[in-house]
Design an enzyme around this catalytic site. Structure first.
Site, PDB file in Angstrom:
ATOM      1  N   CYS A 110     -20.235 101.587  74.107  1.00  0.00           N
ATOM      2  CA  CYS A 110     -21.631 101.147  74.044  1.00  0.00           C
ATOM      3  C   CYS A 110     -22.523 102.304  73.630  1.00  0.00           C
ATOM      4  O   CYS A 110     -22.320 103.441  74.073  1.00  0.00           O
ATOM      5  CB  CYS A 110     -22.077 100.610  75.413  1.00  0.00           C
ATOM      6  SG  CYS A 110     -23.775 100.004  75.416  1.00  0.00           S
ATOM      7  N   HIS A 153     -21.514  90.922  73.483  1.00  0.00           N
ATOM      8  CA  HIS A 153     -21.843  92.252  74.004  1.00  0.00           C
ATOM      9  C   HIS A 153     -23.358  92.463  73.974  1.00  0.00           C
ATOM     10  O   HIS A 153     -23.955  92.962  74.938  1.00  0.00           O
ATOM     11  CB  HIS A 153     -21.134  93.332  73.162  1.00  0.00           C
ATOM     12  CG  HIS A 153     -21.442  94.732  73.578  1.00  0.00           C
ATOM     13  ND1 HIS A 153     -20.527  95.553  74.181  1.00  0.00           N
ATOM     14  CD2 HIS A 153     -22.579  95.476  73.446  1.00  0.00           C
ATOM     15  CE1 HIS A 153     -21.088  96.736  74.427  1.00  0.00           C
ATOM     16  NE2 HIS A 153     -22.330  96.714  73.993  1.00  0.00           N
ATOM     17  N   GLU A 154     -23.983  92.040  72.861  1.00  0.00           N
ATOM     18  CA  GLU A 154     -25.442  92.246  72.729  1.00  0.00           C
ATOM     19  C   GLU A 154     -26.232  91.308  73.643  1.00  0.00           C
ATOM     20  O   GLU A 154     -27.210  91.723  74.263  1.00  0.00           O
ATOM     21  CB  GLU A 154     -25.872  92.059  71.275  1.00  0.00           C
ATOM     22  CG  GLU A 154     -25.176  92.952  70.265  1.00  0.00           C
ATOM     23  CD  GLU A 154     -25.091  94.405  70.692  1.00  0.00           C
ATOM     24  OE1 GLU A 154     -24.125  95.081  70.304  1.00  0.00           O
ATOM     25  OE2 GLU A 154     -25.976  94.890  71.436  1.00  0.00           O
ATOM     26  N   HIS A 157     -26.542  92.507  77.107  1.00  0.00           N
ATOM     27  CA  HIS A 157     -27.598  93.507  77.319  1.00  0.00           C
ATOM     28  C   HIS A 157     -28.926  92.853  77.664  1.00  0.00           C
ATOM     29  O   HIS A 157     -29.722  93.411  78.422  1.00  0.00           O
ATOM     30  CB  HIS A 157     -27.793  94.397  76.079  1.00  0.00           C
ATOM     31  CG  HIS A 157     -26.833  95.544  75.967  1.00  0.00           C
ATOM     32  ND1 HIS A 157     -26.650  96.480  76.955  1.00  0.00           N
ATOM     33  CD2 HIS A 157     -25.989  95.905  74.964  1.00  0.00           C
ATOM     34  CE1 HIS A 157     -25.744  97.370  76.578  1.00  0.00           C
ATOM     35  NE2 HIS A 157     -25.329  97.045  75.373  1.00  0.00           N
TER      36      HIS A 157
END
Ligand SMILES: COc1ccccc1NC(=O)N[C@H](C(=O)N(CC(=O)NO)CC1CCCC1)C(C)(C)C
Ligand SMILES: [Zn+2]
Length: 184
Positions: A110, A153-154, A157
């Site tokens: 990351c 993954h984004e 966040h």
């Protein structure tokens, strides 16, 4: 221009917040910020710019990573079939997903994590995402494999979730149930 000094690192509470929806239509400032996030990814994949500014070659970036707790993300990468994904998205939402999981055999890293955290990160193998793009169009993306991994993954966040939250602490390299291994 966004460079590594603008990217917040783990420990900053903004990475653990649930980011706010962006009011539609997005403001000029929000559009500019999202455009800069996309430009960071392109710059980071240009060898000369990357070297000159010591950028980490990024494939995705979420607004909380530059200290902006808003539901905006940018991706720029080509998948295993050389399909280019280059988007700035507002309010992305996973509207459906496969039961089957997938994980990168290399594990994940990351831009906000300056250390190796070994282990498999199980994610959905296929996801359908709805969002509004930089031009204000509603987009519906059906994603699989590496593309599905990047977008999940984004989006994590935006919900204050880090990739290592998904790693089994007792056995980081345990084969996840009903999951396919992706070598990228
Ligand atoms: C051009 O670079 C590549 C080409 C082909 C395959 C992979 C990459 N690069 C990456 O996976 N890059 C990672 C990345 O950008 N991210 C994004 C991030 O941290 N977003 O918050 C981590 C990736 C792990 C799995 C999905 C995204 C870092 C953390 C290693 C910089
Ligand atoms: Zn990340």
């Amino acid at each position: 221009m966004i460079t590594m000094k603008d990217i917040v690192r783990e420990g900053n509470p903004v990475l653990r917040e649930v980011a706010d929806e962006v009011e539609m239509p997005p403001s000029e400032e929000e559009k500019e910020t999202l455009g800069e996030m996309l430009q960071y990814l392109k710059n980071s994949q240009d060898e000369q710019i990357c070297d000159r500014y010591s950028l980490r070659p990024g494939v995705g970036l979420a607004a909380p990573q530059i200290g902006v707790s808003k539901r905006m993300l940018a991706v720029h990468f080509t998948d295993f079939n050389d399909k280019l994904y280059s988007y700035g998205l507002f309010n992305p939402k996973i509207v459906s997903h496969s039961v089957e999981k997938a994980y990168l055999t290399s594990g994940e890293g990351c831009l906000s994590v300056d250390r190796e955290v070994p282990g498999y990160v199980p994610r959905y193998a296929r996801v359908t995402i709805k969002a509004v793009d930089l031009e204000g169009n509603e987009v519906k993306l059906r994603l699989r494999d590496f593309a599905a991994i990047v977008f999940q993954h984004e989006i994590d966040h935006l919900n204050g979730v880090m990739f290592y939250d998904h790693i089994d602490p007792d056995n980081p390299f345990k084969e996840p149930e009903n999951a396919k291994a992706l070598d990228h």
